[in-house]
Write a protein that holds these residues in place. Sequence first.
Motif, short mmCIF file in Angstrom:
data_model
loop_
_atom_site.label_atom_id
_atom_site.label_comp_id
_atom_site.label_asym_id
_atom_site.label_seq_id
_atom_site.Cartn_x
_atom_site.Cartn_y
_atom_site.Cartn_z
N ASN A 129 40.40 30.70 41.90
CA ASN A 129 41.06 32.00 42.06
C ASN A 129 42.54 31.92 41.68
O ASN A 129 43.07 32.83 41.03
CB ASN A 129 40.92 32.50 43.50
CG ASN A 129 39.52 33.03 43.77
OD1 ASN A 129 38.87 33.52 42.86
ND2 ASN A 129 39.05 32.91 44.99
N LEU A 132 42.74 31.77 37.96
CA LEU A 132 42.45 33.09 37.38
C LEU A 132 43.66 34.01 37.49
O LEU A 132 43.99 34.75 36.57
CB LEU A 132 41.25 33.72 38.09
CG LEU A 132 39.85 33.24 37.72
CD1 LEU A 132 38.81 33.78 38.68
CD2 LEU A 132 39.48 33.65 36.29
N ARG A 135 46.38 32.95 35.11
CA ARG A 135 45.97 33.34 33.77
C ARG A 135 46.23 34.83 33.53
O ARG A 135 46.75 35.23 32.50
CB ARG A 135 44.47 33.04 33.63
CG ARG A 135 43.92 33.09 32.28
CD ARG A 135 42.50 32.57 32.31
NE ARG A 135 41.98 32.49 30.98
CZ ARG A 135 41.46 33.50 30.33
NH1 ARG A 135 41.35 34.66 30.92
NH2 ARG A 135 41.03 33.35 29.10
N ALA A 136 45.86 35.66 34.52
CA ALA A 136 46.05 37.11 34.41
C ALA A 136 47.54 37.45 34.35
O ALA A 136 47.95 38.30 33.56
CB ALA A 136 45.39 37.81 35.58
N LYS A 139 49.16 36.89 31.03
CA LYS A 139 48.76 37.83 29.96
C LYS A 139 49.55 39.12 30.01
O LYS A 139 49.54 39.89 29.06
CB LYS A 139 47.27 38.13 30.07
CG LYS A 139 46.41 36.96 29.61
CD LYS A 139 45.09 37.43 29.06
CE LYS A 139 44.44 36.29 28.31
NZ LYS A 139 43.23 36.70 27.64
N LEU B 105 36.18 36.37 31.27
CA LEU B 105 37.05 35.82 32.31
C LEU B 105 38.08 36.85 32.81
O LEU B 105 38.48 36.82 33.97
CB LEU B 105 37.81 34.60 31.78
CG LEU B 105 37.04 33.29 31.73
CD1 LEU B 105 37.87 32.23 31.07
CD2 LEU B 105 36.66 32.84 33.14
N ASN B 106 38.50 37.75 31.90
CA ASN B 106 39.50 38.75 32.29
C ASN B 106 38.96 39.76 33.29
O ASN B 106 39.70 40.50 33.89
CB ASN B 106 40.00 39.50 31.06
CG ASN B 106 40.68 38.57 30.10
OD1 ASN B 106 41.30 37.59 30.52
ND2 ASN B 106 40.55 38.83 28.82
N ILE B 108 36.94 38.95 35.89
CA ILE B 108 36.64 38.35 37.20
C ILE B 108 37.79 38.65 38.16
O ILE B 108 38.95 38.33 37.89
CB ILE B 108 36.41 36.82 37.11
CG1 ILE B 108 35.23 36.51 36.18
CG2 ILE B 108 36.14 36.23 38.50
CD1 ILE B 108 34.96 35.03 36.00
N SER B 110 37.55 37.83 41.68
CA SER B 110 37.64 36.66 42.55
C SER B 110 36.34 35.88 42.55
O SER B 110 35.30 36.39 42.14
CB SER B 110 37.99 37.08 43.98
OG SER B 110 36.94 37.85 44.50
#
Lengths: 140, 145
Positions: A129, A132, A135-136, A139, B105-106, B108, B110
Amino acid sequence: MKFFTEFLKMFTYITTGTAVAFAAYTMIVGYETVAVYTVAEIPLVGVIMSLITTVITQREYSTNKKIGFALVCHYIIVSASMVGLGILFEWVRPVPEEIILMLGCVLFVYAFSFTMFFVSMKREANKINAALKKRADSKI
Amino acid sequence: MKITVEKPKPNQEEEVIIRCRNLNECITEIICSLKEEECRLTAYSDRDIVKLSPDKIYYFEAVDNKVFACCEKQVYEVKLKLYEIEESLFNRDFIRISKSVIVNLNMIKSVSPMFNGRFEAKLKNEEKIIISRQYVPALKKVLGI
């Protein structure tokens, strides 16, 4: 092949768990000596319970509720097998106190190993998590 | 800006050449749109045939030898195999998470553990999909863990 590898994995975990439960049980009951053929009996119990576990885990459960139900069923089967085989191998005398004690030992090992497993999974999920999110954010 | 359209020779493939002094906003937009067009997938619903941009797809799922592209609310059939999608969308944020699912992937939101050793991915449209244990190392590698 998948069944066999899963079986081997389960055999490793369950035989270790059985040995721990057996050791805890004999310590609590206060046995001073343990018969030498117990060394062969523990892996035999491991084989039987690994087979049961592998068959149960082959099915795909889609929700945690269904998985929880399967886990409870699995615990009941494992406990019954452990007590049954324990009586057969004379680890447990067929008296209520010893049966309850054995059930307690199985429950302890079951709960402990499941908790450890779930905690490590939760830690892994937290790492995913965080990655992720990072990463978000990168961007934007 | 001068625009020239040439017909290629019979043995030549179609090509777009941009001749510019600087990569300004307008030209970057043209490049993006060309790249986007190249990656669009043809998808089929009951009534329409649409060109789907990968960015709009949440995940692909294979069911009974058919592959479906699941968007926020709509589901389209894609006439490609899952491995072909995996190859064509390589490096475009898509990753295989189980034998039958490739996820964006963008999308997801959690990830949480399940009691049976698998993970559950919650998507931005609140849908939940399963991540098989054997695909977790690949996912972690992509995420740099």
